[in-house]
Write an enzyme that holds these catalytic residues in place. Structure first.
Site, short mmCIF file in Angstrom:
data_model
loop_
_atom_site.label_atom_id
_atom_site.label_comp_id
_atom_site.label_asym_id
_atom_site.label_seq_id
_atom_site.Cartn_x
_atom_site.Cartn_y
_atom_site.Cartn_z
N LYS A 144 6.25 6.20 13.52
CA LYS A 144 7.69 6.73 12.26
C LYS A 144 9.30 6.49 13.46
CE LYS A 144 5.33 7.95 8.23
NZ LYS A 144 5.08 7.15 7.09
N ARG A 168 2.11 -5.46 7.73
CA ARG A 168 1.12 -6.19 6.71
C ARG A 168 1.95 -6.18 5.47
NH1 ARG A 168 -0.03 -1.68 3.48
NH2 ARG A 168 0.52 0.56 4.16
N GLU A 187 12.85 15.87 9.09
CA GLU A 187 13.80 14.39 8.11
C GLU A 187 14.75 15.10 6.88
OE1 GLU A 187 12.45 11.41 6.46
OE2 GLU A 187 12.04 9.74 8.09
N HIS A 226 3.01 11.39 -2.45
CA HIS A 226 3.92 10.75 -2.07
C HIS A 226 3.18 9.57 -1.87
CE1 HIS A 226 6.17 13.87 -0.55
NE2 HIS A 226 5.32 14.25 0.09
P1 ADP Z 1 1.25 0.76 0.46
O1 ADP Z 1 2.61 0.95 0.70
O2 ADP Z 1 0.75 -1.16 0.28
O3 ADP Z 1 1.45 0.71 -0.90
P2 ADP Z 1 -0.20 3.05 0.71
O4 ADP Z 1 0.25 3.51 1.31
O5 ADP Z 1 -0.48 2.47 -0.30
O6 ADP Z 1 0.29 1.16 1.40
O7 ADP Z 1 -1.62 2.26 1.54
C1 ADP Z 1 -2.83 1.12 1.95
C2 ADP Z 1 -4.48 1.34 1.35
O8 ADP Z 1 -3.85 1.25 3.10
C3 ADP Z 1 -4.65 2.60 0.89
O9 ADP Z 1 -4.56 2.49 -0.61
C4 ADP Z 1 -5.65 2.83 2.46
O10 ADP Z 1 -6.64 2.36 2.01
C5 ADP Z 1 -4.18 2.51 3.49
N1 ADP Z 1 -4.35 3.19 4.42
C6 ADP Z 1 -2.85 2.88 5.23
N2 ADP Z 1 -2.38 3.75 5.87
C7 ADP Z 1 -3.33 4.50 6.08
C8 ADP Z 1 -3.76 5.40 6.64
N3 ADP Z 1 -2.72 6.17 8.00
N4 ADP Z 1 -4.87 5.87 6.78
C9 ADP Z 1 -5.80 5.39 6.06
N5 ADP Z 1 -5.46 4.45 5.71
C10 ADP Z 1 -4.56 4.38 5.22
P1 ADP Z 2 3.88 7.08 4.74
O1 ADP Z 2 3.56 6.20 5.89
O2 ADP Z 2 2.86 7.58 3.77
O3 ADP Z 2 4.21 5.56 3.48
P2 ADP Z 2 7.27 7.05 3.91
O4 ADP Z 2 7.17 8.14 5.07
O5 ADP Z 2 6.71 5.56 3.85
O6 ADP Z 2 5.40 7.82 4.99
O7 ADP Z 2 7.20 7.91 3.25
C1 ADP Z 2 6.06 8.19 2.00
C2 ADP Z 2 7.03 8.56 0.62
O8 ADP Z 2 8.03 10.06 1.12
C3 ADP Z 2 8.43 7.57 -0.01
O9 ADP Z 2 7.59 6.60 0.12
C4 ADP Z 2 8.75 8.63 -0.36
O10 ADP Z 2 8.77 9.63 -1.74
C5 ADP Z 2 9.18 10.41 0.65
N1 ADP Z 2 9.71 10.02 1.42
C6 ADP Z 2 9.71 10.01 2.63
N2 ADP Z 2 10.75 10.33 3.22
C7 ADP Z 2 11.57 11.18 2.15
C8 ADP Z 2 12.57 11.82 2.49
N3 ADP Z 2 13.19 11.67 3.89
N4 ADP Z 2 13.24 12.51 1.50
C9 ADP Z 2 12.60 12.41 0.06
N5 ADP Z 2 11.17 12.04 -0.01
C10 ADP Z 2 11.20 11.59 1.22
#
Ligand code: ADP
Ligand code: ADP
Ligand code: MG
Length: 663
Positions: free
Chosen positions: A116, A296, A200, A235
């Protein structure tokens, strides 16, 4: 186009990819672990290769083994699905080195977007707006702390390598920073093997709006509009929809172009998603900031498919085989509104903790084609399958489409009502509460929706005691009648029993004991009293289940008994009620003709009698184990045991005759 591909995944996404491949006459190879030997995706593909043990690291993450399987089966390309190896740049590179096509972006793009912090540095250069924060290389706690102070609290500490909602800590005030940092780093090193973090600004009540992008090998890019994924727990997304409510054409173009700029900056190829956090101004305007790019296919891609009428997996296959994007930006249109609900094995009442179990009952709504308003289910399980602790807790995705959001919402509510799962705790009923909550219904969306609506979401009883008990009793009486139907000697008229005019029932409902009393009228009518509710009970068998009338209400119910627990499903919601003496009753009814049957599937622990024994009414005859509990089956009347049909240790299915008694 490829002739054969290997799908390096399991569950719903493996089935989803295979479905498109089949439609395009591309052969598929599945891979599977020990736990998945008979999983749906294995049978769904043309061939399958066993790749190891149940834990992901012993199978779905063993990329050397997967590449070997692809070569051995003559697959030309590998689709990684999501999760597992989908965002692993070494795997993407290894595919290429082995002469296989990785159906996804180039390894360099995965790497660029993999962390990130680094990806934010790149996006900054590409002119994509960022969440205010610190994403530098210096990781000294003192510097991170001073950056947090500069950004202003609350802040969010994020593992740079994080994903799946893991490795994030919100910090409300400066004093808490050090402890939160330490705990975030611990989780990051354990989960991702990398403890680098970024800090952040923690946006208040933001929306999560993401843009689906696509690139090809010829330098073309498009965006397939947005998805609003604000409704989250831990989240992680629960409900996703497209288009985003309140999105203006100007804002859509701005976000779409920013997402394409992000993709272009890393020479992206294939399907990707650029996630933005969106702040809503009091005047209704929105400010968007880049959060991360997922390199992906996303779990929620079907809502985009529903509003564009496109098959994104088909696009992935075409792009990976070198074809240009099938459509240009100007040819893409939004039609109607789509919502996806993630049905998960989890307990909302217990902080959404994942659950495991067997899908003893798995009823789904009928899927419908586009012109009738889409109801689509993507799943990787069948009735009887187990949700094991090894993998994701997602059971199925339910996707609906309507011409308007209201139409899609109504369709989703109905489709959820028709989703009946027994044997496993799921979030289905919770999802219905969310869908019907004022915030969701009015599209008042942000990531705090679930905590804000907690009162409506967690403490709702859609079906009260009276209807639950009436449903359970109706079901029991119908079962008795059906059992008698097979035996001409015990046929009775209506509900009349020999000399019995009143029958007590005992229940447990939400942990509280409850009593009910059923009175048989001379004309075959029934009166039911449950607590302080009483009146005639009228019911009949219907195609769906039971048509029930009680306490001034008429509704269609479906009851599935699991041991002593009756799972009651109605259009307005589902509930559970425990019939404390269900076994005795079931035994009684089944025993009228001198037979005793298993009231539920389970194991015989012991017989307490042998053939030739004389038994008294109420005497224990056999002990069964089912649903992790022991149940005693008692003699419904005095008689002589004629025959034992099973031996201790035998597994028996529901309804089989256990022993014969001559009365
Ligand atoms: P999307 O943004 O596609 O909704 P999610 O964050 O819900 O993705 O993750 C989708 C799926 O991918 C999860 O249910 C999990 O199986 C897998 N996944 C995503 N990131 C990770 C991670 N860092 N470690 C393990 N599994 C992950
Ligand atoms: P992941 O890789 O686990 O999907 P993200 O960075 O996409 O992580 O963040 C997952 C979720 O966390 C976001 O969909 C949002 O709901 C919350 N989130 C992330 N960053 C912020 C932020 N700066 N302020 C508020 N909520 C956040
Ligand atoms: Mg994310």
């Amino acid at each position: 186009m490829f002739k054969k591909i290997l799908i390096a995944n399991r569950g719903e996404i493996a089935c989803r990819v295979a479905a498109t491949a089949r439609r395009m006459a591309v052969k598929t190879v599945a891979v599977y672990s020990d736990a998945d030997a008979s999983a749906k995706h294995v049978g769904f593909c043309d061939e399958a290769v066993h790749i190891g043990g149940s834990a992901p690291k012993d199978s779905y993450l063993r990329w050397e083994r997967i590449i070997e399987a692809a070569k051995a089966t003559g697959a030309e390309a590998i689709h990684p699905g999501y999760g597992f190896l989908s965002e692993n740049e070494e795997f993407a590179q290894a595919c290429q080195d082995a002469g296989l096509v990785f159906i996804g972006p180039p390894a360099s793009a995965i790497k660029a977007m993999g962390l990130k912090a680094e990806s934010k540095q790149l996006m900054e250069k590409a002119g994509v707006p960022l969440v205010p924060g610190y994403h530098g290389a210096d990781q000294s706690p003192a510097l991170l702390r001073s950056e947090a102070d500069r950004i202003g609290y609350p802040v969010l500490i994020k593992a740079s390598a994080g994903g799946g909602g893991k490795g994030m800590r919100a910090v409300e005030k400066a004093e808490d920073f050090e402890a939160a940092l330490a705990s975030c780093k611990r989780e990051a090193i354990n989960s991702f093997g990398d403890d680098a973090v970024l800090v952040e600004k923690y946006a208040q009540r933001p929306r999560h709006i993401e843009i689906q992008v696509f690139g090809d090998m010829h330098g073309n890019y498009v965006y397939l509009f947005e998805r609003d994924c604000s409704v989250q727990r831990r989240h992680q997304k629960v409900l996703e929809e497209a288009p985003a409510p309140g999105m203006t054409e100007a804002m859509r173009r701005q976000m779409g172009e920013a997402a394409v700029a992000a993709a272009r900056a890393v020479n992206y190829v294939g399907a990707g998603t650029v996630e933005f956090i969106v702040e809503q101004r009091p005047d209704g305007s929105m400010n968007f900031f880049f959060m991360e790019m997922n390199t992906r296919l996303q779990v929620e891609h079907p809502v985009t498919e529903a509003i564009t009428g496109l098959d994104l997996v088909e696009w992935q296959l075409r792009v990976a085989s070198g074809e240009p994007l099938p459509l240009a930006q100007a040819q893409l249109k939004i039609n109607g509104h789509a919502i996806e609900a993630r049905i998960c094995a989890e307990n909302p009442a217990n902080n959404f903790l994942p659950t495991t179990g067997t899908l003893n009952v798995y009823d789904k709504p009928a899927c419908t084609a586009f012109e009738r308003g889409v109801i689509r289910i993507d799943d990787g399980v069948r009735q009887g399958d187990t949700i094991s602790p090894f993998y994701d807790s997602m059971v199925a995705k339910l996707i609906v489409h309507g011409q308007t959001r209201e139409e899609a919402l109504a369709r989703l509510d109905e489709a959820l009502a028709q989703t009946r799962i027994v044997g496993l705790t799921t979030n289905v009923q919770f999802l219905r509460h969310v869908v019907r909550s004022p915030s969701f219904a009015n599209a008042n969306l942000d990531t705090a929706l679930i905590p804000r609506e907690a009162a409506v979401l967690f403490h709702q009883e859609p079906v009260g005691l009276a209807l639950a008990a009436a449903s359970a009793i109706a079901q029991a009486l119908l079962a008795e009648k059906a059992a008698e139907g097979h035996d001409p000697f015990s046929r009775r008229d209506g509900w009349q029993t020999h000399g019995v005019t009143q029958r007590p029932f005992e229940f447990e409902f939400h942990g509280e004991p409850a009593k009910a009393s059923l009175t048989y009228g001379h004309d075959g009518s029934l009166q039911l009293a449950v607590g302080d509710v009483s009146g005639p009970l009228v019911f009949s068998k219907s195609a769906q289940g039971i048509d029930l009338q009680f306490a001034g209400q008429r509704l269609s119910v479906t009851v599935h008994a699991q041991g002593e627990v009756d799972h009651v499903f109605t259009a307005r919601g589902a509930t559970q009620i425990t019939a404390i003496d269900l076994l005795a009753h079931a035994g009684e009814s089944h025993a009228e003709g001198g037979r005793l049957s298993a009231p539920m599937p389970g194991k015989i622990l012991s017989f307490l009698v042998k053939a030739g024994d004389r038994v008294e009414k109420g005497q224990p005859l056999a002990v069964m184990e089912a649903m992790k509990m022991e149940h005693t089956i008692a003699a419904p009347a005095a008689g002589v045991v004629e025959e034992l049909m099973y031996a201790p240790g035998d597994q028996v299915s529901e309804g089989v005759e256990l022993l014969k008694i001559a009365v």
